[in-house]
Each structure stands twice: as structure tokens, then as C-alpha cells.
Design a protein around this motif. Structure first.
Motif, PDB file in Angstrom:
ATOM      1  N   ASN A  34       0.828  -1.215   0.000  1.00  0.00           N
ATOM      2  CA  ASN A  34       0.000   0.000   0.000  1.00  0.00           C
ATOM      3  C   ASN A  34       0.860   1.261   0.000  1.00  0.00           C
ATOM      4  OD1 ASN A  34      -2.481  -1.309  -0.078  1.00  0.00           O
ATOM      5  ND2 ASN A  34      -2.560  -1.530   2.150  1.00  0.00           N
ATOM      6  N   ILE A  37       2.165   1.743  -3.540  1.00  0.00           N
ATOM      7  CA  ILE A  37       1.126   2.273  -4.440  1.00  0.00           C
ATOM      8  C   ILE A  37       0.918   3.764  -4.189  1.00  0.00           C
ATOM      9  CG2 ILE A  37      -1.380   2.233  -4.878  1.00  0.00           C
ATOM     10  CD1 ILE A  37      -1.225  -0.834  -4.594  1.00  0.00           C
ATOM     11  N   LYS A  38       0.852   4.146  -2.914  1.00  0.00           N
ATOM     12  CA  LYS A  38       0.668   5.564  -2.581  1.00  0.00           C
ATOM     13  C   LYS A  38       1.866   6.399  -3.040  1.00  0.00           C
ATOM     14  CE  LYS A  38      -2.349   4.713   1.388  1.00  0.00           C
ATOM     15  NZ  LYS A  38      -2.386   4.598   2.869  1.00  0.00           N
ATOM     16  N   ILE A  40       3.758   5.855  -5.703  1.00  0.00           N
ATOM     17  CA  ILE A  40       3.635   6.047  -7.152  1.00  0.00           C
ATOM     18  C   ILE A  40       2.567   7.092  -7.462  1.00  0.00           C
ATOM     19  CG2 ILE A  40       2.959   4.918  -9.320  1.00  0.00           C
ATOM     20  CD1 ILE A  40       4.220   2.327  -8.102  1.00  0.00           C
ATOM     21  N   GLN A  41       1.435   6.981  -6.782  1.00  0.00           N
ATOM     22  CA  GLN A  41       0.336   7.925  -7.036  1.00  0.00           C
ATOM     23  C   GLN A  41       0.706   9.339  -6.608  1.00  0.00           C
ATOM     24  OE1 GLN A  41      -2.686   5.784  -4.865  1.00  0.00           O
ATOM     25  NE2 GLN A  41      -3.410   4.705  -6.697  1.00  0.00           N
ATOM     26  N   ASP A  68      -1.452  -1.701 -10.495  1.00  0.00           N
ATOM     27  CA  ASP A  68      -2.528  -1.343  -9.557  1.00  0.00           C
ATOM     28  C   ASP A  68      -2.524   0.158  -9.251  1.00  0.00           C
ATOM     29  OD1 ASP A  68      -3.367  -3.948  -9.446  1.00  0.00           O
ATOM     30  OD2 ASP A  68      -2.426  -4.398  -7.507  1.00  0.00           O
ATOM     31  N   ALA A  69      -1.330   0.734  -9.126  1.00  0.00           N
ATOM     32  CA  ALA A  69      -1.225   2.151  -8.762  1.00  0.00           C
ATOM     33  C   ALA A  69      -1.793   3.064  -9.846  1.00  0.00           C
ATOM     34  CB  ALA A  69       0.232   2.510  -8.494  1.00  0.00           C
TER      35      ALA A  69
END
Length: 331
Positions: A34, A37-38, A40-41, A68-69
Motif C-alpha cells: 500500500n 502504491i501511494k 507512485i500515485q 494497480d497504482a
């Protein structure tokens, strides 16, 4: 953010590109999915539209995290850069290393870039990245068992099929680049380059400048060494590959931090971190088109992205380089 054209192509990448090796956990003492992913975003929100990954990073985990990101982001707004030629599920080619997967199981990693293997790897990467094309497809390491012509002709075929836009290489010598360029237009070479690792300035940089090739610099912060945050006696987590590297010996940490202290006033004057100053210096070097910066959480990725806001005059760049030239690490 600044966006820079890669080689003689019309592909533009963000000058600070997100490096997703650590996001896959492998060789970095694990990671939190998680958080990755955060990261990358958050970097995308700062204008970092380009992400570099590879199948071997977490044995597919890094590519899956990237896929997913980017859910919900229009595909034409991002540039996906990945690799091929390292297999942990096939004992073929040049033996590269013994390692462990993310669950701690022993694996043998091979460098292999035969035709059928590349075609399979491309399909696997497309599936994990949740896309139907890769912007820049790079051989991860040279290998001796497959002719370069076979490898590059296969990538040229993938370009014709629309699965890949452009071909690049990683860790190639000038001679290997010249050979590969006979079969497909190689627009870039991704190599290690940092303030403490400048060997490419002798041959690769002049070649790139003369032949309109881009250099994508990986590990520009030398895996955390150049952040100024690592002190002698630093303890690495189990499974972190940095523990055995000479850069992180106590004496080299002392010497590096002494150098960083000489440029710290410049960073303070500009109200930026040492990491941001280092990243900006890196992308100001001849032929260095892109710097890949890794992050394991959103705070790190935002800090990396904001390095683009640092403005350096030629005199300031020369000042940093002159101090840097006094630094010698012990092996």
C-alpha cells in the motif's frame, strides 16, 4: 516537472522518473504494498509520469504494484518503462546470482534474452502492468549465450506488433550498444550513475552525446548513501542488499557525509534537501537525460519529484563538482 525527449525518438519521460525496484521489496528487506502504491500515485500528482520497473523486482510484484497504482489514470498520461532478460523461473543463459524471493525461498537468477523468452516476458509484463503496450523496453543486463542480433530483432518484432514503442538497453557497453543498434533503434542506455559512481563519463557519455542516445541514470542517490541520512554504524534490515556494499562501510559513510557537509550550505540557501540538490546536479550532467529515483512511501516520492524545482547556475554546478572531485571512497 520537466519532460525530456529520449534519444532520437518522440518519447518524452519526466526528468525525475519513479524507480520501482524498492517498491517490489526484493533485496530491500521487504516493502509495504500500500505504501508503494501511494508513493507512485503521489509522485504522479507531482508530475512524475514515467515509471521504471522490471519483472525481477519482487518476481512480478513491482510490475503488479505499478499496474494497480495506475488504475483510473489514462494510459496516454503515463510512460511505462520495463525490462526483460532476467529469469528466476528458467535455468538458462548466464547464471547471475543466488537470491531469495519475497517469501524467503531460495531462487537462482539467470540472465537470458533468447527470442522465445523475450516474447513470453513481454506478455507477462503486459498482463501485470494491465496495459497493451510498453513505452520503453530494455534488456536488463548483457548476456553471453544469445547473439545481440537475435535479442534486438525480437524487440524490433514486438515494436512492429505494437506491444512495444521503443527499444532501450541497460548496463550495456558502448560496443554492445553499437552492435544492438544495427538491428533496432536503441534510444537509451540505463546505467548506474551517481556522484560517487562516474565511470561512464569516460566512454558512454561521449558516445551518447555524439550519437543522440539518452542515458537514464539509476541509483543517483547511491541507494540512500547521498541523502546525508545514513550514519556510521547504520544497521540494515535482514535481506537488504546494501549491507555488503563497500559504499556503506563506516569509513565511506564518514567520507561521503563530510563531502555532503560542504554542499549543505548551498542546499540550505535554496531551502532544499541534500537529496534534491544531488538529483538536480545529476540531471544537469552531460547526456544524463533522466534520473530514476526510488521511494518506499509517498513522502519520499514527493520529495524526489520536487528536486526538479531546484535551479542551479553553472557556477553552482561547478562548485559542487569541484568539492566532489576531492572525495575518495575506500574499497
Amino acid at each position: 516537472m520537466e519532460y525530456r525527449k529520449i534519444g532520437n525518438s518522440d518519447l518524452e519521460l519526466s526528468a525525475i522518473t519513479f524507480g520501482a525496484w524498492a517498491a517490489g521489496g526484493w533485496m530491500w528487506g521487504s516493502t509495504d504494498r500500500n505504501d508503494a502504491i501511494k508513493a507512485i500515485q503521489a509522485s504522479y500528482d507531482e508530475g512524475v509520469t514515467s515509471i521504471d520497473t522490471a519483472p525481477i523486482y519482487g518476481q512480478g510484484d513491482s510490475e503488479s504494484i505499478v499496474g494497480d497504482a495506475l488504475k483510473g489514470i489514462s494510459r496516454d498520461k503515463v510512460q511505462l518503462v520495463t525490462k526483460y532478460g532476467m529469469r528466476w523461473d528458467l535455468a538458462k543463459g548466464d547464471f547471475a546470482m543466488k537470491s531469495k524471493d519475497n517469501s524467503g525461498k531460495d531462487i537462482d537468477v539467470y540472465k537470458y534474452a533468447g527470442k522465445e523468452s523475450i516474447i513470453k516476458e513481454c506478455e507477462d509484463s503486459l498482463r501485470r502492468l494491465k496495459t497493451d503496450y510498453i513505452d520503453l523496453y530494455q534488456i536488463h543486463w548483457p548476456e553471453s549465450t544469445t547473439p545481440i542480433g537475435e535479442t534486438m530483432e525480437t524487440v524490433a518484432q514486438l515494436i512492429k506488433e505494437g506491444k512495444v514503442r521503443y527499444a532501450g538497453v541497460c548496463n550495456y557497453s558502448v560496443d554492445q550498444m553499437k552492435e544492438g543498434d544495427r538491428y533496432v533503434n536503441l534510444i537509451s542506455n540505463q546505467v548506474p550513475y551517481s556522484m560517487v559512481k562516474r565511470e561512464i563519463e569516460k566512454e558512454l557519455v561521449p558516445y551518447a552525446l555524439e550519437n543522440n542516445k539518452s542515458i537514464l541514470a539509476y541509483s543517483p542517490l547511491e541507494r540512500g548513501l547521498l541523502t546525508g541520512k545514513m550514519k556510521p554504524g547504520h544497521q540494515f534490515a535482514e535481506g537488504d542488499h546494501r549491507a555488503g556494499l563497500y559504499y556503506f562501510k563506516d569509513e565511506n559513510l564518514r567520507r561521503t557525509n563530510a563531502f555532503l557537509s560542504t554542499i549543505a550550505p548551498l542546499a540550505a540557501d535554496k531551502n532544499v534537501s541534500l537529496s534534491q540538490l544531488v538529483l538536480r546536479w545529476t540531471i544537469e550532467q552531460p547526456a544524463i537525460t533522466i534520473a530514476l529515483a526510488g521511494a518506499r512511501n509517498a513522502q519520499q516520492s514527493v520529495q524526489n519529484a520536487k528536486a526538479i524545482q531546484v535551479q542551479l547556475t553553472k557556477a553552482e554546478i561547478d562548485l559542487i563538482t569541484n568539492e566532489l572531485n576531492k572525495l575518495e571512497l575506500v574499497k
